[in-house]
Design an enzyme around this catalytic site. Structure first.
Site, PDB file in Angstrom:
ATOM      1  CD  GLU A  68      -2.134   1.381   2.892  1.00 56.99           C
ATOM      2  OE1 GLU A  68      -1.469   1.299   3.960  1.00 56.99           O
ATOM      3  OE2 GLU A  68      -3.330   1.226   2.833  1.00 56.99           O
TER       4      GLU A  68
ATOM      5  CB  CYS B 128      -0.069  -1.709   4.919  1.00 56.83           C
ATOM      6  SG  CYS B 128       0.288  -2.786   6.416  1.00 56.83           S
TER       7      CYS B 128
ATOM      8  CG  HIS C 267       1.885   4.808   7.509  1.00 53.97           C
ATOM      9  ND1 HIS C 267       2.411   3.516   7.312  1.00 53.97           N
ATOM     10  CD2 HIS C 267       2.875   5.833   6.688  1.00 53.97           C
ATOM     11  CE1 HIS C 267       3.290   3.448   6.620  1.00 53.97           C
ATOM     12  NE2 HIS C 267       3.698   4.929   6.249  1.00 53.97           N
TER      13      HIS C 267
HETATM   14  N1  LIG Z   1       0.683   1.227   5.541  1.00 58.37           N
HETATM   15  C1  LIG Z   1       1.063   0.765   6.384  1.00 58.37           C
HETATM   16  O1  LIG Z   1       0.955   0.612   7.770  1.00 58.37           O
HETATM   17  N2  LIG Z   1       2.390   0.206   6.223  1.00 58.37           N
HETATM   18  C2  LIG Z   1       3.042  -0.656   7.312  1.00 58.37           C
HETATM   19  C3  LIG Z   1       4.774  -0.336   7.044  1.00 58.37           C
HETATM   20  C4  LIG Z   1       5.509  -1.196   7.847  1.00 58.37           C
HETATM   21  C5  LIG Z   1       6.943  -0.937   7.791  1.00 58.37           C
HETATM   22  N3  LIG Z   1       7.653  -1.723   8.755  1.00 58.37           N
HETATM   23  C6  LIG Z   1       7.420   0.307   7.763  1.00 58.37           C
HETATM   24  O2  LIG Z   1       7.919   0.887   8.615  1.00 58.37           O
HETATM   25  O3  LIG Z   1       7.368   0.847   6.559  1.00 58.37           O
END
Ligand SMILES: NC(=O)NCCC[C@H](N)C(=O)O
Length: 258
Positions: free
Chosen positions: A67, A248, A163
């Protein structure tokens, strides 16, 4: 007739090294994560979503969180530029996949930063979280890309979660749902419903009143069932350890041109 396709991306070999901002690192079982991902994508398909796999980005631990490298509005794909530099190489194959599906491509350019997880669409209203991963210039570029298409972009401060969509998502009727301790200012949303668990604040709308949500949020599922909705729980525990949530792990494409 709206399209019902969803982009997904298989977890890569470095998944367990995924970025952490708000959580302490706890061991992630890569085999279990893959099984959970298979169940998640199967649930999308069982509810009528055709899944398309984006090509792997094996050097990028967080690529499974597909995402974040893009924001869709109608058939325009705004390719993001993450506030986390290590995530920027994820975009190339996402752009290729969306281009192949016929999307028009726009790109966030530096010094703008934007993560797809910071953008929540409720009808034509586009809530854009400004915080760790998305900056003011990223927001400006989001407005420039989508306002000419009829979007109304509303900036929302994000300081208590990774986020915006780690803190809030929306029910089919547009009510914004969130776990209050993680929401900076619920009064920014016309209708806000507080849910009892962090995992309950993330739902993926599957259509026909069905909501995909994490199995870690059974009390929130009961709240939604009480509202006449149909929760579809999936266990994504290994991704939750990496600050991921149900939203995500996919990008729904509802407005592709035939
Ligand atoms: N859209 C989201 O909530 N993405 C999660 C991303 C987790 C990843 N470990 C990050 O820190 O980018």
């Amino acid at each position: 007739m709206p399209s019902r396709k969803a982009l997904v991306r298989r977890p890569g070999p470095r998944l367990t090294e995924g970025l952490l901002t708000h959580l302490e690192r706890t061991p992630v079982d890569a085999g279990l994560a893959l099984a959970q991902w298979e169940s998640y994508t199967a649930a999308l398909r069982e509810h009528g979503w055709e899944t398309t796999e984006v090509a792997p980005a094996d050097d990028c631990p967080d690529a499974v969180f597909v995402e974040d490298p893009v924001v869709m509005f109608r058939d325009v794909a705004l390719i993001a530029r993450s506030g986390a530099a290590s995530r920027r190489p994820e975009t190339a194959a996402v752009e290729e996949a969306l281009s192949a599906l016929g999307c028009r491509i726009e790109r966030v350019t530096g010094p703008g930063t934007l993560d797809g997880g910071d953008v929540l669409k409720v009808g034509d209203t586009v809530y854009a979280g400004q915080g760790g991963r998305t900056n003011a210039e990223g927001l400006r570029q989001l407005r420039a890309a989508f306002e000419p298409l009829g979007a109304r972009v509303v900036a929302v401060p994000v300081s208590r979660a990774l986020h915006l969509k780690s803190a809030v998502t929306a029910l089919p009727d547009g009510t914004v749902i969130g776990y209050a301790p993680l929401v900076d200012d619920p009064s920014l949303f016309p209708r806000f419903l507080s849910v009892p668990e962090e995992g309950g604040s993330h739902v993926v709308l599957l259509g026909d009143g069905k909501l995909l949500l994490a199995a870690s949020a059974p009390r929130s599922a009961d709240v939604f069932a009480g509202l006449g909705l149909e929760p579809v729980p999936v266990d994504i525990g290994e991704f939750e350890k990496l600050e991921g949530c149900v939203t995500c792990l996919s990008v729904r494409l509802r407005d592709l041109r035939a």
